[in-house]
Write a protein that holds these residues in place. Sequence first.
Motif, short mmCIF file in Angstrom:
data_model
loop_
_atom_site.label_atom_id
_atom_site.label_comp_id
_atom_site.label_asym_id
_atom_site.label_seq_id
_atom_site.Cartn_x
_atom_site.Cartn_y
_atom_site.Cartn_z
N ARG A 18 0.85 -1.18 0.00
CA ARG A 18 0.00 0.00 0.00
C ARG A 18 0.89 1.23 0.00
N LEU A 19 0.80 2.02 -1.05
CA LEU A 19 1.55 3.25 -1.15
C LEU A 19 0.71 4.41 -0.64
N SER A 20 1.39 5.39 -0.05
CA SER A 20 0.73 6.61 0.42
C SER A 20 1.44 7.81 -0.16
N CYS A 21 0.69 8.87 -0.36
CA CYS A 21 1.25 10.13 -0.84
C CYS A 21 0.57 11.25 -0.06
N LYS A 63 -5.83 -2.98 -13.76
CA LYS A 63 -7.26 -3.04 -13.44
C LYS A 63 -7.58 -4.36 -12.74
N GLY A 64 -8.35 -4.26 -11.65
CA GLY A 64 -8.70 -5.43 -10.89
C GLY A 64 -7.68 -5.82 -9.84
N ARG A 65 -6.50 -5.21 -9.89
CA ARG A 65 -5.45 -5.52 -8.91
C ARG A 65 -5.11 -4.33 -8.02
N PHE A 66 -5.13 -3.13 -8.60
CA PHE A 66 -4.78 -1.92 -7.87
C PHE A 66 -6.03 -1.10 -7.59
N MET A 81 -2.05 -2.09 -3.82
CA MET A 81 -1.58 -2.94 -4.90
C MET A 81 -1.62 -4.40 -4.45
N ASN A 82 -2.45 -5.18 -5.11
CA ASN A 82 -2.59 -6.60 -4.80
C ASN A 82 -2.15 -7.43 -5.99
N SER A 83 -1.93 -8.71 -5.74
CA SER A 83 -1.53 -9.65 -6.80
C SER A 83 -0.38 -9.08 -7.62
N LEU A 84 0.62 -8.60 -6.95
CA LEU A 84 1.73 -7.94 -7.63
C LEU A 84 2.50 -8.91 -8.51
N LYS A 85 2.98 -8.37 -9.62
CA LYS A 85 3.73 -9.13 -10.60
C LYS A 85 5.12 -8.52 -10.79
N ALA A 86 6.02 -9.30 -11.32
CA ALA A 86 7.37 -8.79 -11.55
C ALA A 86 7.36 -7.54 -12.42
N GLN A 108 10.35 3.20 -4.36
CA GLN A 108 10.72 2.02 -5.15
C GLN A 108 9.86 0.83 -4.76
N VAL A 109 9.34 0.15 -5.77
CA VAL A 109 8.62 -1.10 -5.57
C VAL A 109 9.36 -2.18 -6.37
#
Length: 113
Positions: A18-21, A63-66, A81-86, A108-109
């Motif tokens: 989870r990113l915050s700004c 879409k559907g993940r974030f 951010m869910n179901s993160l991919k490379a 950085q992610v």
Amino acid sequence: VQLVESGGGLVQPGGSLRLSCVASGTISRIYTMGWYRQAPGKQRELVAVITSGGSTNYVDSVKGRFTISRDNAKNTMYLQMNSLKAEDTAVYYCRITMASDYWGQGTQVIVSS
């Protein structure tokens, strides 16, 4: 206006972040906020935007993940951010658009096993 992102890090594929700004300074009541990302060797791209009224838009690849959201009282925007991919590995930046554009310094992610 200053924007400070946080929440990045290293996560395994399939994981979540989870990113915050947080925006500080003179913020108008009507503004759009967005998350962008830049992977090594690639151009910066839009990930998601949210208007002051709460309307959202996402790049197809997330879409559907974030999920983008905001707390206007706190001048804070989030990116779940869910179901993160490379391929989500990148530096993530937040942007606020009022009369001018302002950018954060990035977080950085890294998605890797």
